[in-house]
Enzyme design. Structure first.
Site, short mmCIF file in Angstrom:
data_model
loop_
_atom_site.label_atom_id
_atom_site.label_comp_id
_atom_site.label_asym_id
_atom_site.label_seq_id
_atom_site.Cartn_x
_atom_site.Cartn_y
_atom_site.Cartn_z
N HIS B 215 72.20 44.31 62.28
CA HIS B 215 72.99 43.10 62.14
C HIS B 215 72.54 42.07 63.15
O HIS B 215 73.28 41.17 63.50
CB HIS B 215 74.47 43.35 62.39
CG HIS B 215 75.04 44.52 61.67
ND1 HIS B 215 74.98 45.78 62.14
CD2 HIS B 215 75.65 44.59 60.47
CE1 HIS B 215 75.57 46.61 61.27
NE2 HIS B 215 75.96 45.92 60.25
N ASP B 397 44.07 31.64 45.49
CA ASP B 397 44.88 32.58 46.23
C ASP B 397 44.44 32.74 47.68
O ASP B 397 44.92 33.63 48.38
CB ASP B 397 44.88 33.94 45.55
CG ASP B 397 43.48 34.43 45.31
OD1 ASP B 397 42.55 33.90 45.94
OD2 ASP B 397 43.31 35.33 44.48
N ASP B 399 41.76 33.72 49.15
CA ASP B 399 40.99 34.88 49.61
C ASP B 399 39.48 34.65 49.59
O ASP B 399 38.71 35.57 49.81
CB ASP B 399 41.34 36.13 48.79
CG ASP B 399 40.84 36.03 47.35
OD1 ASP B 399 40.38 34.93 46.94
OD2 ASP B 399 40.93 37.04 46.64
N HIS B 400 39.03 33.42 49.32
CA HIS B 400 37.60 33.21 49.15
C HIS B 400 36.82 33.48 50.43
O HIS B 400 35.75 34.09 50.41
CB HIS B 400 37.31 31.79 48.64
CG HIS B 400 35.84 31.57 48.38
ND1 HIS B 400 35.20 32.18 47.34
CD2 HIS B 400 34.91 30.86 49.06
CE1 HIS B 400 33.90 31.83 47.38
NE2 HIS B 400 33.71 31.02 48.40
N THR B 443 36.19 37.07 41.77
CA THR B 443 35.26 36.23 41.03
C THR B 443 33.97 36.03 41.81
O THR B 443 32.87 36.20 41.28
CB THR B 443 35.89 34.85 40.77
OG1 THR B 443 37.18 35.05 40.21
CG2 THR B 443 35.02 34.04 39.83
N GLY B 485 30.20 33.75 34.48
CA GLY B 485 31.46 33.06 34.75
C GLY B 485 31.88 32.12 33.64
O GLY B 485 33.04 31.72 33.56
N ARG B 542 38.77 27.57 36.55
CA ARG B 542 39.09 28.98 36.52
C ARG B 542 40.51 29.15 36.02
O ARG B 542 41.32 28.25 36.15
CB ARG B 542 38.95 29.56 37.94
CG ARG B 542 37.53 29.60 38.41
CD ARG B 542 37.47 29.96 39.87
NE ARG B 542 38.13 28.93 40.67
CZ ARG B 542 38.45 29.10 41.93
NH1 ARG B 542 38.20 30.23 42.53
NH2 ARG B 542 39.03 28.13 42.60
N PRO B 556 35.80 25.71 47.08
CA PRO B 556 35.36 26.62 48.14
C PRO B 556 34.11 27.41 47.75
O PRO B 556 33.28 27.71 48.63
CB PRO B 556 36.57 27.55 48.33
CG PRO B 556 37.38 27.43 47.08
CD PRO B 556 37.14 26.04 46.57
#
Lengths: 579, 579
Positions: B215, B397, B399-400, B443, B485, B542, B556
């Site tokens: 708490h 997202d 993460d590149h 990708t 791609g 994409r 990117p």
């Protein structure tokens, strides 16, 4: 943010290791992911899922009977490689072909597509279903992303395979489940990748990002944050706008993205259920919880699958995975319970209302006078609710302000009802005490409830108390609270203000003071004593209190006591009682 | 914070309504809380739990066969009232007495204690077990708070009652389970009450509050945040310090408090399991997940119950509640699967390593030259990892950067191995491409993998490529990536930098330039083109990309391509190849 990380580069692998250790009875690690610890029988179509990590339970949490045979586990938010997929699919294959399911993202399509081509060249029949449930991500259904609808589509596909359907049929069922599944989600705060300090995106305070994906992809728009009901209505409207003509029975998932509480999901689900039912839909086996998360992102989504009889059969079929189970376990306990007996009817009724015996004319007038201070007391506590909460948060759980406001609200309503029913002062105080305890719960609710009821028992319902009677009633109230709570003066509780209040009131009355003057003087003493608790060191204290942390802060229970008696002193009650 | 709220005063009630609607097959609302929808058989000891709300699944999520018969639901973080408890206990009672379980907090003790006295006066035998598992809250065991150990104590009590034990025995078993249960928790960030803007407490960045309750009660101390392994070690050490002399088999719960990800809990659990096993303990049926939460608080706890044979039997017995299930459901699918067959051995082996056929002397030297640029490329990507992640977060997202760093790391290791094994340039590029795709996934992993492998196929292993051969290899690489791609120039992808690079290189070599000069000029063209993607409007893009949001930001993938070719240009590789 994500705090508990060894090396961000190995985070996904560390997570998988821990997951496999925790669920060794159900899953086994293979290069690239996990498969069932106990493989399905040869000849069953294998269902293999996959995608990036960071979405638990999706996807590894869904490996087990009635659902997936294997899951390919990529890095955080990154699709796995084709080689990983090939290894997992080979390990999961039971000789009847493989349904390969994943969300519609470019990386997953590339990698899984390549794996499928390699495996087909080796004679393994691999069919693909890509989930495209996110209505916000594109206008054309086939271009949409896959988000929380994954759960329902893959659950249905897994059940079809478990029921012995051949690969053609599993593929058709999965594709139909996907075509009839719609999701719309909102983000409330961004998620942070392991090892990063900044979230992938932020949502301004008081706003929501509508239509946000599960990797921090941008949403459709940002809107003002509404109530749980308004958010539910908005999501339901957008789903219903996409309902097929034959909509009737629906699977529903209210999915949490990570940091949003289970409580909020239920608050939203209550309204979602009302709205869908009002729209003529019948909800079948709803799910409310975290199924497709996005690390520690705050937000949620609503998924609806418009069922047909075959989809419904597979949606409700048993499943047994680490994170998703359906169907009853075997007999619980020594023997299976007999068919449910209806509980005795009287067990369900609320406790009978206390019957009010009418008070004397004087006692009823004394109650009416007391009720004149209700508004002042209520206002004083409401004005200080946040401050009392902050004081309580120093050593407790921060709910004291809320508890006092709820308690006094319930007490005033009950007291007014009892008064209207003809009760005297004693019965009004008794009703107020019962109601305070019920409305507030907690320690303060119990203490104020006991105190008011003790005061009521002292004054009775035959006559209005004189000054000495008021002092005796206060004494009894304080004694009742002290006995119940087991606290003594100096323990840094409400008692530290209440005892000086009672003593001061008794002394003043003993010296012949009228109640208004005596009460005002006692209220001042209570306030000083309450402030003084800041200097006390907590000793026995409450079980929740860590003495060291509470040092230097006043006790919230003592402060709220002082507020109540001061409000009574400043209102007309006591003088009216005396007049 | 808590976002999805109607009125903070009715939040707990709204939550309960949604919960009951979602789990109508298992629970039914009664005044004050919930009971089983299908009551247990008459003559079973009833197990009733309770406490404040805000801790879901505790406690309402644990109503069902093998666990609780009823739960009393207080307000957020506030104990319920005695009247609530009385109503729920009456509805749950099956005539064989009631075990009433709750955590050791003052408010709960007062209110439940009062309810128990009232019910005993009415002839209902009520026994109380208060959970006191939090080793950080007090030195004396009986003064400790109850936190996540609630799950294990109440699961065991519920199983004993389900197995037909009488009230004396259920009470003894529950008390023994509690006496042998220890929990220690940490907080990483505070929780916010519904309707409040500020959290109940805060934890400084990079620190943890050790021993914090559920708490927002203050902890023992704050310490620097360590790795998942260090946190696990600290918690295990503190639990082991309190292990009884006969410790052998243990129930374990790694509990999330709300905002901490499932992934982190598994990362910690992996180490906890190692440590407990190394200490000679045997872990029985561990649980990793959210069982006793604290709204949206970030943090977790470790609970260990030192089992004896009776406790173990009840801990592993079946249970079927909304949030906690144990035991297999009935047959899954059309017919029960036969006993698990071992998977074919070859399905479990990783794919065989590619056999390297030795390259020519020239080709091997060309590979060696290429590897000289490995460090520069690796460094360039590592230096820009965070920036690439931020660019990717605009439309994807995020993460590149991580994907490129992981990819190049894997590629360099595989290329060096292949080189040491005598491979020529073609085989080295092929190994690098395979490894890039595997290490990075996603990708970019797929595209770089395909490109490197296509270049390797072009240059072969028989001789070092001349300038024209280098240009042809680059052409083939870019074509392979574009084909895979499905992107064209202008789609705002890596192709937008790669196509100008290849064209520029081909043109310069055609005009007689040596590879170093041609490559440097082409790298400049790639960098300009990559920067130019900021001005492009995403078109086909994409699947993840929301075109509107990506406007004005460089792609990117194009930027990282430019970084790679520039690093190669600035290292000695290309000139060495040419020399």
């Amino acid at each position: 943010m994500t705090h508990l990380v060894n090396d961000p580069r190995t985070f996904a692998a560390d997570v998988l290791t821990g997951f496999v250790r925790a669920h060794a009875d159900r899953v086994r690690e293979v290069p690239g992911g996990v498969v069932r610890a106990a493989p399905a029988a040869p000849g069953k179509v294998a269902v293999v899922l996959g995608g990036g990590s960071g979405h638990y339970p999706a996807f590894a949490g869904w490996v087990g009977e009635g659902m997936a045979d294997g899951v390919v586990c990529g890095n955080i938010f990154a699709s796995p490689s084709a080689d990983q997929a090939v290894t997992v699919i080979r390990a999961a294959d039971r000789g009847a072909g493989v349904l390969l399911g994943f969300g519609n993202y470019a990386g997953d399509r590339l990698q899984f597509g390549q794996a499928a081509r390699e495996l087909r060249a080796d004679g393994i029949d691999v069919r693909i279903v890509t989930v495209t449930d996110d209505v916000a991500s594109a206008a054309e259904p086939e271009q949409r992303r896959g988000i929380a609808g994954d759960l329902i589509v893959f659950k249905i596909a897994g059940a079809a395979a478990a029921a012995g359907a051949d690969l053609d049929r599993v593929e058709r069922v999965a594709a139909r489940a996907n075509a009839r599944t719609r999701t719309i989600g909102i983000a409330l705060a961004g998620c942070t990748l392991p090892g990063q300090d900044e979230p992938l995106f932020t949502v301004p305070a008081g706003r929501i990002a509508l239509g946000l994906g599960i990797h921090g992809e941008p949403g459709l728009s940002t809107e003002d944050l509404g109530s749980a009901t308004e958010v539910a209505d908005d999501l339901v409207d957008r789903i219903l706008a996409e309902a097929p003509a034959d909509a009737g029975r629906v699977a529903v998932l209210v999915n949490g993205l990570g940091a949003t509480t289970h409580e909020e999901l239920f608050a939203v689900y209550g309204r979602v259920a009302d709205r869908l039912t009002a729209a003529g839909l019948v909800i079948i086996a709803p799910e409310v919880g975290e199924q497709v998360t996005s690390l520690d992102m705050a937000g949620m989504s609503l998924t609806v699958t418009f069922l047909d009889p075959e989809l419904e059969r597979y949606w409700t079929a048993p499943a047994d995975t680490p994170a998703f189970r359906r169907g009853r376990p075997g007999p619980v306990g020594a023997e299976p319970p007999p068919a449910a007996a209806a509980p005795p009817a009287d067990a369900l009724a609320p406790p009978p209302a206390t019957v009010v015996s009418p008070g004397s004319e004087d006692s009823r007038r004394a109650a009416e006078d007391l009720l004149r201070s209700a508004a002042a007391v209520t206002r004083a506590l409401a004005d200080h609710e946040a401050e009392l909460g902050r004081l309580d948060a120093v050593a407790g759980d921060g709910d004291h302000g809320q508890g006092m406001v709820l308690g006094v609200g319930g007490a005033v309503r009950a007291a007014e009802e009892a008064h209207l029913a003809g009760a005297g002062l004693g019965a009004v105080l008794d009703a107020a005490g019962r109601a305070w305890s019920n409305a507030a719960g907690g320690t303060s609710g119990a203490l104020w409830g006991a105190a008011l009821r003790a005061a009521g028992a002292e004054v009775g319902n035959d006559r209005a108390p004189d000054a000495d009677g008021v002092a005796r009633a206060v004494d009894r109230a304080v004694t009742a609270a002290a006995d119940l709570g087991g606290a003594r003066e100096g323990d840094k509780t409400v008692i530290d203000a209440a005892v000086p209040f009672a003593a001061n009131l008794r002394a003043a009355v003993g010296q012949g003071a009228a109640v208004p003057a005596a009460w005002a003087s006692a209220a001042t003493a209570a306030e000083e004593a309450a402030r003084g608790t800041a200097a006390l060191t907590a000793r026995l204290g409450r079980a929740r209190t860590h003495g060291e942390h509470a040092r230097g802060h006043a006790d919230p229970g003592a402060i709220s006591f002082a507020l109540v008696v001061a409000a009574v002193a400043q209102s007309s009650t006591v003088s009216a009682e005396e007049s």
